[in-house]
Design an enzyme around this catalytic site. Structure first.
Site, short mmCIF file in Angstrom:
data_model
loop_
_atom_site.label_atom_id
_atom_site.label_comp_id
_atom_site.label_asym_id
_atom_site.label_seq_id
_atom_site.Cartn_x
_atom_site.Cartn_y
_atom_site.Cartn_z
N CYS A 150 -71.80 1.68 14.75
CA CYS A 150 -70.45 1.64 14.19
C CYS A 150 -70.44 2.06 12.72
O CYS A 150 -71.28 1.61 11.94
CB CYS A 150 -69.91 0.22 14.34
SG CYS A 150 -68.40 -0.06 13.41
N SER B 254 -60.41 -8.45 20.09
CA SER B 254 -61.73 -7.97 20.50
C SER B 254 -62.79 -8.52 19.56
O SER B 254 -62.66 -8.45 18.34
CB SER B 254 -61.74 -6.44 20.46
OG SER B 254 -63.06 -5.98 20.69
N LEU C 223 -69.66 -5.87 24.48
CA LEU C 223 -70.92 -6.38 25.05
C LEU C 223 -72.09 -5.43 24.79
O LEU C 223 -73.06 -5.79 24.16
CB LEU C 223 -70.73 -6.63 26.55
CG LEU C 223 -71.87 -7.34 27.25
CD1 LEU C 223 -72.11 -8.72 26.71
CD2 LEU C 223 -71.63 -7.40 28.76
N GLU D 203 -57.77 0.42 7.64
CA GLU D 203 -57.25 1.41 8.59
C GLU D 203 -56.56 0.73 9.77
O GLU D 203 -56.99 -0.33 10.22
CB GLU D 203 -58.40 2.24 9.14
CG GLU D 203 -59.04 3.12 8.10
CD GLU D 203 -60.26 3.86 8.64
OE1 GLU D 203 -60.62 4.86 8.04
OE2 GLU D 203 -60.83 3.41 9.64
S1 SF4 Z 1 -67.91 -5.92 14.88
FE1 SF4 Z 1 -66.68 -4.03 15.23
S2 SF4 Z 1 -66.20 -3.34 13.13
FE2 SF4 Z 1 -67.86 -4.81 12.93
S3 SF4 Z 1 -69.72 -3.58 12.91
FE3 SF4 Z 1 -69.39 -4.25 15.04
S4 SF4 Z 1 -68.25 -2.61 16.04
FE4 SF4 Z 1 -68.09 -2.31 13.80
#
Ligand code: SF4
Length: 349
Positions: free
Chosen positions: A128, A199, A223, A101
């Site tokens: 997540c 990120s 964080l 995505e």
């Molecule tokens: S690093 Fe980003 S994509 Fe991977 S589990 Fe954590 S928040 Fe989700």
């Protein structure tokens, strides 16, 4: 005796998989001058060509000869969804049947594309959705960049102005391909390094190595907690990457002039949203050129966390600001289309 002859056809070479330098060497092997490689890159990255046949600057004869041994891969648009706030989510199909995505976030005069670096993610952050998938595979550099090329084609004549590596996956866990992709975004798509942000969930070794290998881009850290105990509970990556080491790597990270590190902080009711957390966060970030994005959790089906109420969110922000920190409260953009990582696509201003 009967002899059986079988014709073995050689697999064709995907020209998009090569960096600029590699492509020049390949073309040289094929007795083509370097400027042909540069023309190819220009047509693929800037002029939306999707095949060798589409590069009309090449003679018909050259196109036919190249097409005998090479091709250009493309992402397939499988689905496009538009959220009420104007955010658009693209689901792109890859050559092996996997999909990723990308999320387009329009904001004033910016068009930010949030791109994926892996299919799924191994980090398993508990807030997540992508984390629940686990890791399926790393993306190759050209697949990372192709998300921008495809988006540019879809929104033409507009163009992506900003890129954030904040979609599916942990970019620093796919380090080599991500570094390659960053150079191509910079050099072939000509997006300024001030407009590229990576990120990370906080892989300390990767943060340390990044400035030596990649263009000098912006850094964002997911964080989400102010103690190792809470961070380890919601982000397993924290076990090997304690907060002190993470912030030490941030302090040493070479920033461009006037830039700050963005700290993303998803506010989870009763987990990391107390006034003590806000005070600890202020103390932790002392001495780091930082800004904080507070993102009230966006609950999704089956999630174990809740969103704190507005009063809690704004009092958390007020404590940070009283401690001289720049802190924004972000809406999770594209919340109604569950944009990629689910939480982190907060607006970039
Ligand atoms: S690093 Fe980003 S994509 Fe991977 S589990 Fe954590 S928040 Fe989700």
């Amino acid at each position: 005796m009967v002899l059986l002859y079988k014709t073995i056809s050689m697999p064709k070479t995907n020209l998009k998989a090569f960096s600029g330098q590699e492509l020049e060497s390949l073309f040289r092997e094929w007795d083509l001058p370097a400027f042909r490689a540069r023309q190819f890159l220009h047509w693929i990255y800037e002029r939306h060509a999707v095949s060798i046949e589409g590069i009309t600057e090449f003679s018909k004869d050259l196109r036919e000869k190249l097409a005998e041994k090479a091709y250009v891969s493309n992402l397939a648009l499988l689905e496009k969804r538009i959220a009420d706030d104007g955010t658009e989510k693209f689901l792109f199909g890859l050559e092996d049947g996997e999909s990723v995505e990308s999320v387009l976030i329009p904001d004033d005069n910016r068009l930010t594309l949030c791109i994926s670096s892996q299919v799924g993610c191994a980090m398993r952050c508990r807030f997540c959705i992508t984390g629940k998938l686990g890791l399926r595979r790393n993306l190759r550099a050209f697949e990372i960049v192709d998300q921008i090329i495809s988006a540019n084609r879809l929104i033409s004549p507009r163009r992506i102005t900003n890129v954030v590596l904040m979609g599916m996956g942990e970019p620093l866990a796919n380090f080599d391909e991500v570094v390659q992709a960053l150079w191509r975004i910079r050099e072939h798509l000509k997006i300024s390094k001030r407009r590229i942000t990576l990120s990370t969930a906080g892989i300390v070794a990767g943060i340390r190595e990044l400035p030596e290998r990649a263009p000098r881009i912006n850094l964002a850290i997911s964080l989400n907690a102010t103690t190792d105990a809470v961070r380890q509970r919601i982000m397993p990556v924290a076990k090997a990457n304690p907060i002190t080491a993470l912030l030490d790597a941030c302090r040493r990270f070479p920033l461009q002039r006037g830039r700050r590190i963005t700290f993303e902080y998803v506010l989870l009711k009763g987990v990391n949203d107390t006034s003590e957390d806000a005070k600890r966060l202020t103390a932790l970030l002392k001495g780091i050129p930082a800004k904080v994005n507070l993102i009230p959790f966006n609950p999704h089906e089956g999630s174990e966390f809740q969103r704190p109420d507005d009063e809690r969110v704004f009092s958390f922000q007020a404590i940070l600001m009283a401690g001289n920190l720049t802190a924004f409260v972000r809406k999770s953009k594209g919340a109604d289309i569950l944009a990629a990582c689910g939480q982190l696509k907060a607006g970039y201003r």
